[in-house]
Design a protein around this motif. Structure first.
Motif, short mmCIF file in Angstrom:
data_model
loop_
_atom_site.label_atom_id
_atom_site.label_comp_id
_atom_site.label_asym_id
_atom_site.label_seq_id
_atom_site.Cartn_x
_atom_site.Cartn_y
_atom_site.Cartn_z
N THR A 141 44.32 41.07 85.25
CA THR A 141 43.29 41.46 84.30
C THR A 141 43.86 42.36 83.20
N SER B 200 33.16 35.92 82.89
CA SER B 200 32.66 36.78 81.82
C SER B 200 31.28 37.29 82.19
N THR C 147 35.90 40.58 73.61
CA THR C 147 36.93 40.97 74.57
C THR C 147 37.29 42.44 74.39
N TYR D 76 34.79 47.03 81.28
CA TYR D 76 33.84 46.13 81.91
C TYR D 76 32.44 46.54 81.46
N ASP E 274 34.35 39.82 78.09
CA ASP E 274 35.39 39.70 79.11
C ASP E 274 36.60 40.51 78.68
N GLN F 18 34.44 30.05 79.94
CA GLN F 18 34.04 31.27 80.62
C GLN F 18 32.90 30.99 81.60
#
Length: 330
Positions: free
Chosen positions: A98, A125, A243, A247, A267, A288
């Motif tokens: 990640t 996502s 992006t 989170y 995401d 996604q």
């Protein structure tokens, strides 16, 4: 000993030394066997990029991936690059981990070390708008952007950014010592050109259009191990993706991304895939799987797996529709 026998021994000795050096080189450079030995692999592979264990589990559980019998993988810089076929289409896949820097590093390594014709990314996502995307759905965005790159302004700065923290004071709006933040463009580097500052990174139009045609009737997975989605999952085309390296669970910030940027998902990987692919002048596409909704209840493991599996289904059907390019040296 005759001169002829001596010559034979010398030749054999040279052959043994060469073979030993070749073996040592292949161990130091694991890609040599796979891609560069007299065009042993006489075609370009598709690069399949994924980020998580859940994504890889979906791929493995499908039974569609068959590792190469001679060279199933190459280990480079702590990552394993898997070689094989996906439903008979030659691919190489890598699990990046990640966060944007890990994703960009893995994609760049994939493109530098191997003969890759294009990048297909599938991952998870969060939905920013439950009226458009719900858990289990698959988003096929038309553009992605890094929305976590900010210039954080001084308190009471004359020039204010789009993100005004005082607008989120509770119970009433007002001034906030955090001031405002302005979302920044990023630099896109490409061969033979000066770096350009960009915000939105467009998905390769040819592959996006192909995906809209191939996936319009795709049937997605609804249940897994006793866990079922409340509705029928769908594929949604033409969205914009956000992006960043955080989170997004906060509904207020999710609403901000929808209002200011018309983003539908959040995401930590898609823009890294896009930026690296564009810098290397490679075509790419993003799938996604929606695993949660910002501000909503946390999804259980079954829902998260369904999201990964549905994104994988979309990626697989797309991959199987692409002709396999051949190397010029074949």
């Amino acid at each position: 000993m005759s001169r002829i026998n001596l010559a034979v021994l010398v030749v054999l000795g040279l052959l043994l030394v060469t073979a030993k050096q070749s073996t040592q080189m292949s161990l130091k450079n694991p890609t040599s066997y796979i891609e560069t030995s007299n065009c042993k692999v006489a075609f370009l592979r598709l690069g399949l990029v994924l980020t998580s264990d859940n994504n890889e589990k979906a791929l493995r559980d499908s039974g569609l991936f068959e590792p190469d019998s001679e060279n199933p993988h190459a280990d480079i810089a702590g990552r394993r690059f898997h070689v094989g076929t996906l439903n008979k289409t030659p691919i190489m896949y890598v699990k990046t981990g990640t966060h944007s820097v890990n994703v960009a590093t893995a994609v760049q390594t994939l493109l530098l070390k191997f003969h890759i014709s294009g990048i297909i990314f599938f991952g998870s996502s969060g939905s920013l708008d439950k009226d458009i995307l719900m858990p289990g759905d698959v988003a096929v965005p038309k553009a992605v952007a890094f929305t976590g790159v900010w210039e954080w302004k001084k308190f009471r700065s004359e020039s204010k950014g789009k993100l005004v923290f005082g607008d989120f004071n509770y119970p009433e709006n007002g001034e906030n010592l955090l001031g405002t933040a302005e979302h920044q463009k990023i630099q896109l580097f490409t061969t033979g050109e000066e770096p350009k500052e960009v915000f939105w990174l467009p998905i390769s139009s040819s592959w996006y259009e192909a995906a809209t045609e191939e996936l319009k009737d795709l049937e997605l997975k609804k249940c897994h191990s006793g866990t079922c989605l409340p509705g029928t999952p769908k594929v949604v085309f033409g969205s914009k993706a956000s992006t960043s390296d955080f989170y997004v669970k906060n509904k207020a910030y999710g609403d901000f991304l929808v209002e200011k940027f018309n983003a539908s998902t959040a995401d930590s990987a898609s823009a890294s895939v896009a930026l690296t692919s564009l810098s290397n002048e490679k075509i790419f596409v993003v799938f996604q799987g929606v695993s949660n909704v910002a501000g909503g209840k946390s999804s259980n493991s079954g829902i998260k797996y369904i999201a990964s599996y549905n994104a994988f289904l979309a990626a697989t059907k797309f991959i199987n529709s692409i002709p396999t390019p051949r190397l010029a040296c074949e």
